[in-house]
Scaffold this active site. Structure first.
Site, PDB file in Angstrom:
ATOM      1  N   ASN A   1      -7.617  -2.229  13.989  1.00 28.19           N
ATOM      2  CA  ASN A   1      -9.029  -2.462  13.649  1.00 28.19           C
ATOM      3  C   ASN A   1      -9.204  -3.702  12.764  1.00 28.19           C
ATOM      4  OD1 ASN A   1      -8.153  -1.656  11.135  1.00 28.19           O
ATOM      5  ND2 ASN A   1      -9.267   0.290  11.117  1.00 28.19           N
TER       6      ASN A   1
ATOM      7  N   GLU B   1      -9.633  -1.625   4.861  1.00 32.88           N
ATOM      8  CA  GLU B   1     -10.257  -1.195   6.100  1.00 32.88           C
ATOM      9  C   GLU B   1     -11.586  -1.925   6.340  1.00 32.88           C
ATOM     10  OE1 GLU B   1      -8.497   0.456   8.162  1.00 32.88           O
ATOM     11  OE2 GLU B   1      -8.458   2.592   7.722  1.00 32.88           O
TER      12      GLU B   1
ATOM     13  N   HIS C   1      -7.459  -4.390   9.961  1.00 33.17           N
ATOM     14  CA  HIS C   1      -7.188  -4.254   8.522  1.00 33.17           C
ATOM     15  C   HIS C   1      -5.910  -4.996   8.142  1.00 33.17           C
ATOM     16  CE1 HIS C   1      -4.858  -0.198   9.106  1.00 33.17           C
ATOM     17  NE2 HIS C   1      -3.982  -1.145   8.910  1.00 33.17           N
TER      18      HIS C   1
ATOM     19  N   ASP D   1       0.814  -1.217   0.000  1.00 35.23           N
ATOM     20  CA  ASP D   1       0.000   0.000   0.000  1.00 35.23           C
ATOM     21  C   ASP D   1       0.853   1.275   0.000  1.00 35.23           C
ATOM     22  OD1 ASP D   1       0.917  -0.489   2.586  1.00 35.23           O
ATOM     23  OD2 ASP D   1      -1.056  -0.909   3.408  1.00 35.23           O
TER      24      ASP D   1
HETATM   25  C1  GLP Z   1      -0.680   0.248   8.568  1.00 37.14           C
HETATM   26  C2  GLP Z   1      -0.373  -0.468   7.222  1.00 37.14           C
HETATM   27  C3  GLP Z   1      -0.528  -1.937   7.352  1.00 37.14           C
HETATM   28  C4  GLP Z   1       0.086  -2.359   8.659  1.00 37.14           C
HETATM   29  C5  GLP Z   1      -0.785  -1.891   9.789  1.00 37.14           C
HETATM   30  C6  GLP Z   1      -0.221  -2.109  11.174  1.00 37.14           C
HETATM   31  O1  GLP Z   1      -1.644   1.218   8.469  1.00 37.14           O
HETATM   32  N1  GLP Z   1      -1.149  -0.019   6.097  1.00 37.14           N
HETATM   33  O2  GLP Z   1       0.061  -2.569   6.223  1.00 37.14           O
HETATM   34  O3  GLP Z   1       0.170  -3.745   8.732  1.00 37.14           O
HETATM   35  O4  GLP Z   1      -1.211  -0.588   9.590  1.00 37.14           O
HETATM   36  O5  GLP Z   1       0.719  -1.158  11.506  1.00 37.14           O
HETATM   37  P1  GLP Z   1       1.635  -1.288  12.782  1.00 37.14           P
HETATM   38  O6  GLP Z   1       2.535  -2.425  12.534  1.00 37.14           O
HETATM   39  O7  GLP Z   1       2.352   0.028  12.850  1.00 37.14           O
HETATM   40  O8  GLP Z   1       0.751  -1.518  13.951  1.00 37.14           O
END
Ligand code: GLP
Length: 262
Positions: free
Chosen positions: A136, A143, A138, A67
């Site tokens: 959440n 989302e 995702h 992403d």
């Molecule tokens: C982000 C990314 C995801 C990631 C997730 C968790 O927004 N788009 O690909 O896996 O959220 O992030 P974190 O590892 O900082 O908790």
């Protein structure tokens, strides 16, 4: 689904880096799907260390990141491309032409999404998809929603997701773009192998819901349950809310303490 619990996030990073390195060694032309976020950072460090030690050669590997934020050029310090350059790409011997990324600053985001889907298709699909997990539920930037997009698409980010990404924008949630581009659920779910890593107490509720079901578009990671081969790698904190009895088809393994450390 196999759930493996490690004592801490450092052990998770070592285990997943080892898994990725083994996959590359088994198939030097691996097509690797990569995540960003805080969770995989120690894993990238471990992979760099393995590369420096000569234990893994990325020269023929192809990568696709999941992403990118809309509106950001690749060299913007808040972009995921910049994150990846700093934390992984520039430290290993990946061929620049085999690094694939969504352009957040594409003038026409819809055709950018289409371009990316065709590039994944042309590469033969994703062999190994590494995933993080949003608080959440995702995955990528898919989302929680009434319906989930199968292919690469533009997504409106939820407030909790923008908050979670504020660290990339000097802690300012308002500076986090409100939209992003993300590969879709079908692309993720059809990867030949999937490994999801989650660490820390804030992930525990999403981990519980992902592992227990039901499949719920309001918790996109729950769709991983529909896959035979998914490895979920957790630290103890993220595993804290796992139910005592796991549903049929979910195997639990508590990783043995590591004996020899590099
Ligand atoms: C982000 C990314 C995801 C990631 C997730 C968790 O927004 N788009 O690909 O896996 O959220 O992030 P974190 O590892 O900082 O908790």
């Amino acid at each position: 689904m196999r759930v493996v619990i490690h004592p801490d996030s450092a052990a998770v990073a070592r285990a997943v880096a080892r898994l990725v390195a083994d996959a590359v060694t088994a198939n030097p032309r691996l097509v690797l799907g990569l995540p960003t976020g805080r969770t995989p950072q120690p894993m990238y460090k471990e992979l760099i260390a393995l590369h420096v030690d000569g234990a893994v050669d990325f020269s023929r590997v192809t990568t696709f990141n999941l992403d990118e934020f809309c509106g950001l050029a690749p060299d913007h310090p808040g972009s995921y491309r910049h994150y990846m350059e700093e934390r992984f790409f520039r430290h290993v011997n990946l061929a620049r032409t085999r690094i694939h990324f969504l352009r957040g600053d594409a003038i026409d985001p819809a055709s950018e999404c289409e371009r990316y889907d065709y590039a994944i298709l042309a590469a033969g699909g994703i062999d190994l998809q590494v995933l993080g997990l949003g608080v959440n539920g995702h995955i990528g930037f898919n989302e929680p929603a009434a319906t989930l997009e199968p292919r690469t698409h533009v997504v409106e980010l939820r407030p909790e997701t923008r908050r979670a990404n504020a660290a990339l924008f000097r802690g300012e949630t308002a500076a986090v773009p409100s939209r992003a581009l993300s590969v879709g659920m079908a692309t993720i779910l059809t990867a030949r192998e999937i490994v999801l890593l989650a660490t820390g107490r804030p992930k525990a509720p999403a981990v519980r819901r992902m592992v227990s079901g039901p499949l719920d578009s309001r918790l996109p990671a729950s769709f991983l349950l529909a896959r035979g081969h998914v490895e979920v790698v957790l630290d103890q904190a993220a595993a804290e809310e796992l139910p005592a009895a796991l549903p049929p088809g979910v195997e639990l393994e508590v990783a043995a303490p590591e004996r020899a450390r590099r």
